[in-house]
Every structure is written in structure tokens, then in C-alpha cells.
Write an enzyme that holds these catalytic residues in place. Structure first.
Site, PDB file in Angstrom:
ATOM      1  N   LYS B 171       3.832  -2.766  -0.920  1.00 52.59           N
ATOM      2  CA  LYS B 171       2.808  -3.108   0.068  1.00 52.59           C
ATOM      3  C   LYS B 171       1.705  -3.862  -0.665  1.00 52.59           C
ATOM      4  O   LYS B 171       1.478  -3.648  -1.869  1.00 52.59           O
ATOM      5  CB  LYS B 171       2.247  -1.860   0.747  1.00 52.59           C
ATOM      6  CG  LYS B 171       1.394  -0.944  -0.089  1.00 52.59           C
ATOM      7  CD  LYS B 171      -0.022  -1.345  -0.316  1.00 52.59           C
ATOM      8  CE  LYS B 171      -0.751  -1.598   0.989  1.00 52.59           C
ATOM      9  NZ  LYS B 171      -2.173  -1.984   0.661  1.00 52.59           N
ATOM     10  N   THR B 182       0.130  -4.878  -9.359  1.00 56.86           N
ATOM     11  CA  THR B 182      -0.647  -5.072  -8.141  1.00 56.86           C
ATOM     12  C   THR B 182      -0.194  -4.188  -6.978  1.00 56.86           C
ATOM     13  O   THR B 182       0.942  -4.283  -6.543  1.00 56.86           O
ATOM     14  CB  THR B 182      -0.578  -6.540  -7.719  1.00 56.86           C
ATOM     15  OG1 THR B 182      -0.993  -7.333  -8.819  1.00 56.86           O
ATOM     16  CG2 THR B 182      -1.479  -6.796  -6.548  1.00 56.86           C
TER      17      THR B 182
END
Lengths: 395, 395
Positions: B171, B182
Site C-alpha cells: 500500500k 517505502t
């Protein structure tokens, strides 16, 4: 504002039709007599032709005129662009009655397009014919690109009993970031001052004014700050730092005024935020922390949305490289403390902070509780209009 | 997409009502047997409670489950937030029938708010009861915040004649920047592999996938990438780099797939741009140049406006710190060369480049003509919707 023009200076601006537009876009500032010159320029390694030209010229320490155009930046234009700077300087020198080596040139606008030299040659006589002390107002408008207001600041001080005037013009609304002499600013003064001292004062004062503002983190190929000091105030020439303290303070105030005007007029800006970091390990850490907060897209969009989103501020601090303990940080908006010891303050602090964010100018206080370092950066919010302006700029 | 679930894994997600919303927001991934675990986490010094918790747990090298929630990030929540992570892990361990020390926890959403633990306790039985191989699709949806699509990638390879499956979920759409693992990504595989080798492969592959994407230059307090490998493919355990090349390649492809999906789904993004820098002095300079171009607000708004504004690209390169001669640079959009030797190519190149910018995916080639260094970054454009999303995110 009624302008208090330093003695022996005049200016004018005309509609030269650069890029086919019908607006003031070509300006000229002239000192009746040779002036001491100081300048600071962009540190971007991609430098526009006029920056490369002026940098050399400023080394001589003397100049009489500044020719400035908006519309086209004359950047990334190769040898032909440099030749055009020389041609423009020679034309201006001709109408002013001086040597081309005493004419500085500055350009701002679109990068990569070439100037049409006939815009300059066709209007040079008209430009010179209209030179007058009142012309500074016209020049401040001719420098504008996406600026919505002209930017002018002035001070009058006494130096050894002599009245000395300092008048500054600036333009800038996008491609604004610290660590640069940002965009164009011209300061004229009738102070008598030694060239080396003027350069030293300018460099110091730029560090705490233009180098402490950011709008979008981008830096320009054309950033230029020039000061002309023609000595017509007839004060005993300033040669040493301590004697020049009053003048340095006045110059610093003019530069800071202009820098804040640039942030206030930031592309699409609806708010100005003063990011004030205290309690850092040292001033360098404080500056780093303040700069990262001031340039964070997420922080800047939250300010646009009047959202007191302190989590984004803490996240930006955490990636800044500044050394601190996240569990000791205090964050306040104006007089409303939102975060103490790294976590949310209970109660209605956030609601009160959100109300406070409705105003146009906001103090954001950050205490890292790690030392005595302090720094301030000035930034604008990131708005829908910023994106609109920059998606459409050339079309 | 029909999912090819690695052997011995199941998953489920439910509507737990976190932050009062009615959507999938609580997910659970379980391996029937203890799995080797590897993880990389945010380098932001402000770390969410579950990141601090998982980092310790991953050191043991073994885990059986991952509990994930969206809505609230459990970041900047102090000692109480850490206690909630432990409570949630214990509840999940209870329903799974394992030890709390084998349950990883991940959270994503608003920073600074506290979790309501009853959202977890009220739904834990339901979550466990529905565990099934097909549940990964539900978990990929429960992880979403501003994401508009779930992000799943898979590969099947042969290792010593044994079928090995690699399945990844991710996500992320905002607070995305290189030099971080990230946002959230979970990869499950039935490969048998030694813990140290898995960690090493993960770290290498994250560097060329998640660490090469940027959406807004902001980095998160919660970034987490976890891999569970339960060995149920029954291949001879992978212990050395060369034998694991096939598995490493498959894992790398899954990570790169997920990373590009994140950029494609960047908040408000209308375009994905691959910034490909060649001819830098070295790879580090190339990465620096590509990263600064990929994060420039002015470059990103120009892409949004389908404006082939190469001047902004050159200005960004010039402030990147990379060493090059501006008068030797070449810039091309796809197969259209716009800049050669630092100045505009004559003719209709810009018009052709502007037409090319109408598509959703663009290759930007930059040749610095200074050496053999190369790097690529993947970025999105900066649109009106990015600002809208982030000005309104919490309201």
C-alpha cells in the site's frame, strides 16, 4: 508608497513586446556617476547568460546601470545568448553615455527561449528618454513574471550626520528556495562605501534574508542580487565593519522586507508560515530542520487546508537529519501548543490551532529540546493555484 | 487477478471500524508453521510504535503472522502506543494459537491519534475464523488509505525442481520518497531459505525498487517491508547467494512491480515518469541527478500540464550536486530529443514532445556526457488532485 529615491539615481521601464506581450517588460536603472557595485548570484551550475556576464563585471567593483527584462530568462541559450547580453549592454551603454563594461544585465522568465534583440533595439531610446527618479516604480513592475504585486522596500538612516537612502526592488514568486540569492533584487543607495565592505555586508545579509525563504524548493538559473552605491550622500566613505553597522542594518532590513514580500506573493500562496526552530544541537541542525519542514509538500498542503496536522511536521523533522529525541519535541502554532514530549496535548488544542490557521500569517514554533541552536525559515502553503500556475505557465 | 498462494499461508480482513469508518481496515496474514522473516523499515528517526516493535522481533529471524490496520498509524503515541502494539500482538497470537513474539504488527494512516483497542478486540475472533488462502485479496484492500487500487504481484519459479511461489502486497500513495523502505509491503513465499540470506536479498532488492520511487519527497514514520518464508515448497534450503539467484530475481521483480504500482497510484497522479539518467560521473551522481529531477515541484507540475518544459529539468539538474557541463547535456522525452549540448534542438521537437506527454507513462532520458554512471527514478506528476487530497486528508 511614495518612494524616497537615493540621490543621483534615475530609472524607467517600457513595453518592449518581449514574447509578444503588451506589458512593461524592459527596465533600466542608472546612476549619474559611477557607483560601487556588489552582487550575489545563483549557485545553480546551470547559469543564465546574464548571470555569467554580471559575475565577471561585478569583480571590477564599479558600474553605472542595470538593464532588466522579464518574459525570457536568456538561460540555456549557449554562445548566442551570451552574445545577446553583450549587445544589449552595449546598446544601453550607448544611450546612457557610458562604457558597456559599466552596464549590468538581468533577465527573468522562460528558460531555453532566445531573446528577440529587436525588442531591445527598438525601445532603447524611449527607455533612456524617460529616465527619472520616479521611474523606479515602473521598473519594479517591469521585473514581474508570475508576481502579483511589485516589491519595493526603503530605509533612510544617518551616517556620520549625512542622510543615506537605501531603496530595493525585487521580483520572485516561483522557483524559490533557500541557499541561493533568490531571483532578482536590485538595491540602490547613495551611501559612500568601499567595494569590498559592500560585498561582504551584502553576502552576510543575503544569508539571513533571501537564503531563508522557500516557495517550492526549486532554484533558478537567473538568481541575482545587485547593489549600486554611488556615494552621493557624501558621507565619509564607509571602510570598516563597525562604522558601517547602521548602513548594514538598513540594507539587511530592506533585503528581509523584499524576501518576505516574495514569500507572501508565492505562486498560489494563501498563507505565509514562519518556521521557527529552537533547541537544536546547533544552528546548522536548526536550519536543516526548519528547511525540511518549510519545503515538505505534505506540511504545505496541510497549511493550505487549514489542517493543524502536526504529525506531518514531526515526520518531516524526523527525516531532516537534525539530531533530536522525538519524545522531547514541542510544537506550537502561534500561542497554541499542540505537541509536548512528542505526543498530542490533550483537550481542544488542535481545534484552537485549526481556527488560528484561518489567518494569512502563521508562526510555527518547534523546540527540539536538544541544545541551543536556532533558525527560522519563511515559506508559503502549497495550493491548488500553485499547481494551476505551473501547469499552465508557458501556454 | 487469480492469486497463486504460496503453500501454508492464509489471510483475512474485516471491517473493524477504526476511526469510525465502515470499510475493510484490519487484516491478518498467517503461516501455518513458523516462517523465516526479514524486514526493512523507515530510516525516519520518528518511528511509529509498530516499527519499533517489529524491528526487534525481526532480529529473532522467525515469525508466524502479520496483523495490519489502516486508518491510524499509531505514530507519535508514546508509551501508550507501544503498549497497544503489544496488546494487539497478544490478541492475534491468541486467536492464531501462537506466541506473541511471533506476531508482527503494522499500522498506516493518520499520525498522532491513538488506536481504540476495542476495534481490535471486538473483531479478532471474526478475523481468525475467516482465515483462508483467498483472503490475501481482502488484506490488500484493508491496507489501503489514499490508495485507489490494491497492489498485488506474484511470481512462480523452480528452485532445484521444486515449485516456489512469491506473493507480495503493498500500500502507498503519499508520503513516498526514495531512500526508505517505502510504506507497507508484505511478501509471503513458501521457499525454504536461511534467515540471513533472506535479509540480505531483501535489502539489496529494496534498494533498486522501493528506494527508487518518489511521489512527494516526504517519508513516513511507518514504512515497513516484511517477508515471510515458510519453507513449505520443500526445496533444499537456500543458503548461498549464487544458488538463490532465481529466487532473488523473482523477489526483486515482485518488489519492483509493487513499487511501480505505488507510483502509478500516487496521490492525484495522472502520469508516471521514468527519469533515466546516463553519462554521469558515477552511479551516485546519476542517482542524485535523477532524484532531484524526480522530486522537483516545477518539473512535476509541468508534466501535469503536458508541458515539455526542459528548462525546468536543466535547472533541477543544475542544483542537484551532480558534476557535469551544462553545455553538453542531452534531454529526450521518449524518442524525441529536445536538448542537445545544453540548448534547444531546432524544429518541431517540442511540439512532438508535448503530444507525447498526453500518455500516462513517459520515459525521460537525460545524458550528462560526463562519465558512465547511470540511475533511474520513478515519479508521478504533481496535480490539482494531489493538493486537494492532502489539504482535505483528515477532514
Amino acid at each position: 508608497m511614495s518612494l524616497d529615491i537615493p540621490k543621483g539615481f534615475s530609472a524607467n521601464a517600457v513595453r518592449a513586446g518581449i514574447r509578444g506581450r503588451n506589458r512593461l517588460d524592459l527596465g533600466l536603472i542608472v546612476s549619474d556617476t559611477p557607483a560601487v557595485v556588489a552582487g550575489v548570484f545563483t549557485r545553480n551550475i546551470v547559469k543564465a547568460a546574464p548571470v555569467v556576464y554580471d559575475r565577471d563585471l561585478v569583480k571590477s567593483g564599479r558600474a553605472r546601470a542595470i538593464l532588466v527584462n522579464s518574459g525570457i530568462a536568456n538561460a540555456c541559450t549557449g554562445a548566442a545568448g551570451m552574445e545577446q547580453v553583450r549587445t544589449c549592454a552595449a546598446m544601453a551603454a550607448d544611450v546612457v553615455g557610458t562604457d558597456a563594461a559599466e552596464v549590468l544585465v538581468a533577465s527573468t522568465g522562460v528558460i531555453g527561449e532566445s531573446l528577440d534583440i529587436s525588442c531591445f533595439s527598438n525601445h532603447m531610446d524611449e527607455l533612456a528618454a524617460g529616465l527619472a527618479p520616479e521611474g523606479f516604480d515602473l521598473v519594479s513592475r517591469a521585473m514581474m513574471t508570475t508576481d502579483t504585486v511589485p516589491k519595493v522596500s526603503q530605509r533612510r538612516i544617518l551616517v556620520n550626520g549625512c542622510e543615506v537612502r537605501v531603496l530595493g526592488l525585487a521580483k520572485g514568486a516561483g522557483m524559490i528556495h533557500p541557499d541561493m540569492a533568490t531571483m532578482l533584487a536590485f538595491i540602490v543607495t547613495d551611501a559612500a562605501i568601499a567595494p569590498a565592505l559592500l560585498q561582504q555586508i551584502l553576502r552576510n545579509k543575503v544569508d539571513t534574508s533571501f537564503n531563508r525563504i522557500t516557495i517550492d524548493g526549486d532554484t533558478s538559473t537567473n538568481d541575482t542580487v545587485l547593489v549600486l552605491a554611488n556615494g552621493r550622500a557624501a558621507n565619509p566613505e564607509l571602510r570598516h565593519g563597525e562604522k558601517a553597522a547602521g548602513f548594514a542594518a538598513a540594507l539587511g532590513e530592506v533585503l528581509e522586507d523584499l524576501a518576505l514580500m516574495i514569500v507572501r506573493d508565492g505562486e498560489g500562496a494563501t498563507k505565509m508560515i514562519h518556521v521557527r526552530v529552537n533547541g537544536a544541537v546547533d544552528d546548522l541542525d536548526a536550519a536543516r530542520a526548519a528547511m525540511v519542514v518549510a519545503t515538505s509538500s505534505l506540511v504545505k498542503t496541510a497549511f493550505f487546508g487549514a489542517d493543524a496536522n502536526w504529525g506531518r511536521i514531526l515526520a518531516a523533522l524526523g527525516r531532516s537529519g537534525a539530531r533530536f529525541d522525538p519524545e522531547k519535541v514541542t510544537i506550537s502554532f502561534g500561542d497554541v501548543t499542540l505537541v509536548e514530549n512528542g505526543t498530542a496535548v490533550d483537550g481542544d488544542a488542535e481545534a484552537r490551532a485549526t481556527r488560528l490557521l484561518q489567518v494569512r500569517e502563521i508562526d510555527l514554533f518547534i523546540d527540539l529540546a536538544a541544545g541551543a541552536g536556532a533558525a527560522v525559515y519563511h515559506t508559503s502553503d502549497l495550493s491548488l493555484d500553485y499547481v494551476k500556475i505551473n501547469a499552465d505557465y508557458r501556454t
